[in-house]
Design a protein around this motif. Structure first.
Motif: not given
Length: 207
Positions: A108-127
């Protein structure tokens, strides 16, 4: 409001291809796979929950909360996610989101959570979900606790089992991870996979 995240390690499957038992407890480089998963998650979330069924005492050495599926019948990862969302709502109301990872994924990537949060914020999605090598990994995702009731209805009332069938309703961003030199979402599903994971770990440890 900043995200407050809990991780759930999904270990509620039947491990048929591994000959039964708990995949996450199979030895890898002298330690259970679960130990590798937890090492990778260390520092990424405020809490960690283990989703597993059966005798929960077998996980006692990790001193983690363990929650059995809230819907009987080994319903797959969506049931595991629902279990985590409802557990957080009851036992950790400060948690806003759950990040899910499989119990048989030792890289599992050590930056998984940060990257998922960034992706969601950038896309403006819920998931948000992870991807590597052009392949989405919908089981590795970021899930708002606020969607617990919606997910329960989908799983229990509609019988939805496929992750994509539910996430597509709410919009899902994708965080793409590099698969070179190894795929961070490699799963040890078989004994052959375990042997490959051993080789990958050895290669990583060499200078």
């Amino acid at each position: 409001m900043p995200e407050r995240v809990m991780a759930v390690v999904l270990a509620g499957g039947l491990a048929r291809r591994m000959g039964g038992g708990d995949k996450c407890l199979k030895p890898l480089a002298g330690r259970p796979i679960l130990a590798h998963v937890l090492d990778r998650l260390d520092g990424q979330t405020e809490r960690v929950l283990l989703n597993a069924n059966g005798d929960l005492a077998r996980f006692a050495e990790w001193d983690l909360p363990v929650a059995a599926d809230v819907v009987a019948g080994f319903g797959g990862p969506l049931v595991g996610v629902l279990t985590a969302l409802e557990w957080a709502a009851t036992h950790a109301p400060e948690i806003t989101d759950v990040v899910s990872v499989p119990g048989d994924g030792p890289f599992v990537p050590r930056d998984l959570v940060r990257r998922l949060i960034e992706a969601r914020r950038t896309a403006g999605t819920m998931l948000a979900q992870a991807a590597s090598n052009g392949q989405s990994n919908p089981v590795v995702g970021l899930w708002p606790v606020a969607l617990a009731a919606d997910l329960r209805h989908a799983v229990v009332e509609e019988g939805i089992a496929k992750v994509d069938a539910w996430t597509s309703r709410h919009g899902v961003a994708t965080a793409e991870f590099d698969a070179d030199p190894l795929d961070p979402f490699f799963n040890a599903n078989t004994q052959e996979d375990l042997a490959k994971a051993e080789r990958l770990l050895e290669a990583q440890s060499k200078p």
